[in-house]
Motif scaffolding. Structure first.
Motif, PDB file in Angstrom:
ATOM      1  N   UNK A  33     -12.107  70.934 102.920  1.00 41.08           N
ATOM      2  CA  UNK A  33     -11.631  70.052 103.978  1.00 41.08           C
ATOM      3  C   UNK A  33     -10.436  69.253 103.475  1.00 41.08           C
ATOM      4  N   UNK A  34      -9.861  68.493 104.341  1.00 42.36           N
ATOM      5  CA  UNK A  34      -8.779  67.575 104.008  1.00 42.36           C
ATOM      6  C   UNK A  34      -9.376  66.330 103.349  1.00 42.36           C
ATOM      7  N   UNK A  35      -8.774  65.862 102.274  1.00 39.59           N
ATOM      8  CA  UNK A  35      -9.316  64.729 101.512  1.00 39.59           C
ATOM      9  C   UNK A  35      -9.424  63.468 102.358  1.00 39.59           C
ATOM     10  N   UNK A  36      -8.369  63.110 103.067  1.00 44.02           N
ATOM     11  CA  UNK A  36      -8.399  61.882 103.881  1.00 44.02           C
ATOM     12  C   UNK A  36      -9.438  61.996 104.994  1.00 44.02           C
ATOM     13  N   UNK A  37      -9.526  63.153 105.619  1.00 40.69           N
ATOM     14  CA  UNK A  37     -10.517  63.344 106.685  1.00 40.69           C
ATOM     15  C   UNK A  37     -11.937  63.198 106.138  1.00 40.69           C
ATOM     16  N   UNK A  38     -12.195  63.777 104.972  1.00 38.73           N
ATOM     17  CA  UNK A  38     -13.524  63.646 104.383  1.00 38.73           C
ATOM     18  C   UNK A  38     -13.846  62.179 104.104  1.00 38.73           C
ATOM     19  N   UNK A  39     -12.930  61.473 103.476  1.00 36.26           N
ATOM     20  CA  UNK A  39     -13.172  60.064 103.135  1.00 36.26           C
ATOM     21  C   UNK A  39     -13.393  59.212 104.383  1.00 36.26           C
ATOM     22  N   UNK A  40     -12.664  59.516 105.453  1.00 35.93           N
ATOM     23  CA  UNK A  40     -12.862  58.766 106.711  1.00 35.93           C
ATOM     24  C   UNK A  40     -14.248  59.024 107.288  1.00 35.93           C
ATOM     25  N   UNK A  41     -14.826  60.186 106.985  1.00 32.19           N
ATOM     26  CA  UNK A  41     -16.161  60.512 107.511  1.00 32.19           C
ATOM     27  C   UNK A  41     -17.283  59.871 106.691  1.00 32.19           C
ATOM     28  N   UNK A  42     -16.970  59.387 105.510  1.00 34.12           N
ATOM     29  CA  UNK A  42     -17.977  58.746 104.651  1.00 34.12           C
ATOM     30  C   UNK A  42     -18.282  57.344 105.152  1.00 34.12           C
ATOM     31  N   UNK A  43     -19.506  56.877 104.974  1.00 39.31           N
ATOM     32  CA  UNK A  43     -19.793  55.480 105.298  1.00 39.31           C
ATOM     33  C   UNK A  43     -18.916  54.562 104.448  1.00 39.31           C
ATOM     34  N   UNK A  44     -18.491  53.438 105.005  1.00 42.73           N
ATOM     35  CA  UNK A  44     -17.697  52.498 104.211  1.00 42.73           C
ATOM     36  C   UNK A  44     -18.440  52.088 102.938  1.00 42.73           C
ATOM     37  N   UNK A  45     -17.685  51.939 101.876  1.00 42.29           N
ATOM     38  CA  UNK A  45     -18.194  51.471 100.582  1.00 42.29           C
ATOM     39  C   UNK A  45     -19.360  52.309 100.061  1.00 42.29           C
ATOM     40  N   UNK A  46     -19.234  53.634 100.169  1.00 40.57           N
ATOM     41  CA  UNK A  46     -20.329  54.523  99.760  1.00 40.57           C
ATOM     42  C   UNK A  46     -20.009  55.357  98.517  1.00 40.57           C
ATOM     43  N   UNK A  47     -18.824  55.206  97.960  1.00 39.41           N
ATOM     44  CA  UNK A  47     -18.404  56.022  96.824  1.00 39.41           C
ATOM     45  C   UNK A  47     -18.093  55.116  95.640  1.00 39.41           C
ATOM     46  N   UNK A  48     -18.563  55.522  94.471  1.00 41.76           N
ATOM     47  CA  UNK A  48     -18.329  54.737  93.258  1.00 41.76           C
ATOM     48  C   UNK A  48     -17.002  55.075  92.586  1.00 41.76           C
ATOM     49  N   UNK A  49     -16.623  56.350  92.635  1.00 42.47           N
ATOM     50  CA  UNK A  49     -15.424  56.799  91.929  1.00 42.47           C
ATOM     51  C   UNK A  49     -14.766  57.920  92.702  1.00 42.47           C
ATOM     52  N   UNK A  50     -13.464  57.796  92.933  1.00 42.75           N
ATOM     53  CA  UNK A  50     -12.653  58.886  93.476  1.00 42.75           C
ATOM     54  C   UNK A  50     -11.725  59.354  92.365  1.00 42.75           C
ATOM     55  N   UNK A  51     -11.725  60.653  92.128  1.00 45.69           N
ATOM     56  CA  UNK A  51     -10.845  61.261  91.140  1.00 45.69           C
ATOM     57  C   UNK A  51      -9.791  62.101  91.837  1.00 45.69           C
ATOM     58  N   UNK A  52      -8.610  62.104  91.283  1.00 41.66           N
ATOM     59  CA  UNK A  52      -7.579  63.042  91.695  1.00 41.66           C
ATOM     60  C   UNK A  52      -6.804  63.412  90.436  1.00 41.66           C
ATOM     61  N   UNK A  53      -7.285  64.448  89.752  1.00 34.92           N
ATOM     62  CA  UNK A  53      -6.675  64.885  88.504  1.00 34.92           C
ATOM     63  C   UNK A  53      -5.767  66.057  88.851  1.00 34.92           C
ATOM     64  N   UNK A  54      -4.498  65.744  89.036  1.00 34.39           N
ATOM     65  CA  UNK A  54      -3.534  66.706  89.562  1.00 34.39           C
ATOM     66  C   UNK A  54      -4.076  67.290  90.869  1.00 34.39           C
ATOM     67  N   UNK A  55      -4.734  66.444  91.654  1.00 30.17           N
ATOM     68  CA  UNK A  55      -5.396  66.862  92.885  1.00 30.17           C
ATOM     69  C   UNK A  55      -4.663  66.402  94.124  1.00 30.17           C
ATOM     70  N   UNK A  56      -5.418  65.915  95.102  1.00 26.83           N
ATOM     71  CA  UNK A  56      -4.888  65.599  96.435  1.00 26.83           C
ATOM     72  C   UNK A  56      -3.685  64.659  96.389  1.00 26.83           C
ATOM     73  N   UNK A  57      -3.732  63.657  95.531  1.00 26.06           N
ATOM     74  CA  UNK A  57      -2.614  62.717  95.470  1.00 26.06           C
ATOM     75  C   UNK A  57      -1.353  63.370  94.910  1.00 26.06           C
TER      76      UNK A  57
END
Length: 124
Positions: free
Chosen positions: A56-80
């Motif tokens: 899926x699209x990274x931003x779309x996935x994150x928007x579908x997550x409940x607010x404040x539900x993730x401890x760590x987002x990684x982007x190692x030469x990834x989406x960013x």
């Protein structure tokens, strides 16, 4: 990292998440837009608990997550790394919304042909 929820944006073959799940007992969600990379990650790490890989699209996935539900987002030469500078705002906004208070965004970006840039942001 036991029980921490980690999302890798642009997970590729899933090696980073697998390491965190195996050695640090994190719960990982790998996101990638490329169906071949997601299939490879699923094939390589199908037997590991606490891991899922989603095409899926990274931003779309994150928007579908409940607010404040993730401890760590990684982007190692990834989406960013693949978002045009002018289009970073939707991905950054979605990331900030999904991260818990004191959650972290860890980025590795190519700075030059010979230098990489590692950035770690903490949500306050």
């Amino acid at each position: 990292m036991t029980g921490r929820r980690v999302v890798e944006l642009g997970c590729g073959s899933g090696h980073n998440l697998a390491h965190l799940a195996i050695h640090h007992h994190a719960e990982g969600i790998g996101i990638d837009h490329d169906p071949l990379k997601i299939q490879r990650a699923r094939t390589l790490y199908a037997g590991l608990p606490r891991l899922a890989f989603i095409r899926t699209d990274a931003a779309a996935y994150l928007r579908s997550c409940p607010p404040e539900s993730i401890d760590l987002c990684l982007s190692i030469f990834g989406a960013f790394s693949f978002v045009e500078r002018a289009d970073l705002r939707p991905l950054l906004t979605a990331t900030a919304r999904a991260l818990r208070h004191d959650g972290r965004l860890a980025l590795t970006l190519r700075a030059t042909d010979t230098t990489d840039l590692v950035l770690i942001y903490t949500r306050s």
